[in-house]
Design a protein around this motif. Structure first.
Motif, PDB file in Angstrom:
ATOM      1  N   THR A  69       1.543  -0.999   0.102  1.00  0.00           N
ATOM      2  CA  THR A  69      -0.234  -0.101   0.351  1.00  0.00           C
ATOM      3  C   THR A  69       1.035   1.386   0.000  1.00  0.00           C
ATOM      4  OG1 THR A  69      -1.796  -1.377   1.146  1.00  0.00           O
ATOM      5  CG2 THR A  69      -1.632   1.835   1.088  1.00  0.00           C
ATOM      6  N   ALA A  70       0.494   1.918  -1.066  1.00  0.00           N
ATOM      7  CA  ALA A  70       1.275   4.091  -0.939  1.00  0.00           C
ATOM      8  C   ALA A  70       0.524   4.755  -0.636  1.00  0.00           C
ATOM      9  CB  ALA A  70       2.464   3.429  -2.288  1.00  0.00           C
ATOM     10  N   SER A  71       0.602   5.547  -0.521  1.00  0.00           N
ATOM     11  CA  SER A  71      -0.170   6.095   0.232  1.00  0.00           C
ATOM     12  C   SER A  71      -0.011   7.909   0.248  1.00  0.00           C
ATOM     13  CB  SER A  71      -1.460   6.708   1.501  1.00  0.00           C
ATOM     14  OG  SER A  71      -1.757   5.222   1.589  1.00  0.00           O
ATOM     15  N   ALA A  72      -0.157   9.181  -0.310  1.00  0.00           N
ATOM     16  CA  ALA A  72       0.203   9.909  -0.424  1.00  0.00           C
ATOM     17  C   ALA A  72      -0.607  11.027  -0.396  1.00  0.00           C
ATOM     18  CB  ALA A  72       1.243  10.565  -2.238  1.00  0.00           C
ATOM     19  N   ALA A  73      -0.408  11.756   1.232  1.00  0.00           N
ATOM     20  CA  ALA A  73      -1.421  12.714   1.736  1.00  0.00           C
ATOM     21  C   ALA A  73      -0.997  14.029   0.611  1.00  0.00           C
ATOM     22  CB  ALA A  73      -1.213  12.618   3.106  1.00  0.00           C
ATOM     23  N   GLN A  74      -1.871  15.043   1.161  1.00  0.00           N
ATOM     24  CA  GLN A  74      -2.002  16.457   0.238  1.00  0.00           C
ATOM     25  C   GLN A  74      -0.980  17.377   0.329  1.00  0.00           C
ATOM     26  OE1 GLN A  74      -5.035  18.919   1.939  1.00  0.00           O
ATOM     27  NE2 GLN A  74      -4.903  20.302   0.502  1.00  0.00           N
ATOM     28  N   GLY A  75      -1.045  17.420  -0.649  1.00  0.00           N
ATOM     29  CA  GLY A  75       0.417  18.450  -1.069  1.00  0.00           C
ATOM     30  C   GLY A  75       2.282  17.429  -1.346  1.00  0.00           C
TER      31      GLY A  75
END
Length: 256
Positions: A69-75
């Motif tokens: 799982t790869a998650s990129a948060a805002q910005g």
């Protein structure tokens, strides 16, 4: 995290979380992996954080269950690649192997998912699923490349499904099955036409919703297709992995 090894195969998980640091860069508060899935942060340029997936063991083998799982948060800006090709092999455990990838990209974030090729060796049986969930203002560059068999070798069974959703609406949902036991026609003129390398490049950008690109043919066995949403899809087949990569790299360079 625990890795379970038995007659049922290996269970391994990896997780990446990227967040903006408030100073124009990206930090990785979560970089967690085990067993065959080893994550390493590498040198990046500018605001982007770069992570490489390094194969710590052989696989996936029959019966293995991998998830990432790869998650990129805002910005945040995250680039994920791999150090080498993934080789699907037959194993002692019965049943298919599974490799599940989940990508989450928040509004204003950007994720590049650019792993090396997946090679389906003779006798292997692998089911790959990639699911991407994007917010309205998210950006994604995703490349998939599959090589059916090593040099002079018949392929194993490979099933690959890609699902992409933007703001809760399905943008793309497709599946390709190849090799022994796959539905008839997978190697015919309407699908692979005898080629042994197949790939695609998906680019999601908010501006494509306002200014969609035009469909066009790219050489003899590739095409660029605008999707019904903020994205374009490049699909290609080639006689070998080198020619497939060259074609997709040319298109990727065009998108900057």
């Amino acid at each position: 995290m625990d890795v379970v090894t038995a007659l049922t195969g290996v269970r391994a998980n990896a997780r990446i979380v990227a967040r903006a640091d408030g100073r124009g860069g990206t930090v990785l508060p979560v970089l967690d992996s085990d067993g065959p899935l080893a994550l390493r942060r590498t040198r990046a340029v500018g605001a982007e954080a770069k992570v490489m997936l390094v194969g710590a063991m052989s696989g996936p083998l029959g019966g293995d269950r991998f998830s990432l799982t790869a998650s990129a948060a805002q910005g945040a800006r995250l680039h994920v690649g791999s150090a080498a090709a993934t080789l699907a092999l037959p194993g002692q455990a019965a049943g298919e192997a599974r490799y599940d990838v989940r990508l989450d990209v928040a509004d204003g974030a950007e994720l590049h998912w650019l792993p090396e090729q997946l090679i389906s060796a003779r006798g292997s049986d692998l089911h790959v699923t990639t699911r991407a969930e994007l917010a309205t203002g998210a950006r994604l560059v995703l490349r998939e490349e599959q090589v059916l068999g090593r040099a002079g070798e018949e392929p194993g069974r490979l099933t690959s499904r890609l699902t992409v959703r933007v703001a809760g609406r399905t943008l793309l949902d497709q599946e390709l099955a190849s090799g022994p036991g796959a539905p008839g026609g997978w190697d015919g003129p309407a699908v692979l036409a005898g080629h042994r390398s197949v790939g695609q490049l998906l680019v999601v950008r908010p501006e494509f919703a306002r200014h969609p690109m035009e469909a066009r043919v790219l050489g003899e066995c590739a095409a660029l297709i605008p999707l019904a949403g903020p994205a374009v899809l490049v699909s290609a087949v080639a006689p070998d992995a080198l020619r497939l990569r060259r074609l997709l790299d040319e298109v990727l360079a065009e998108f900057g």
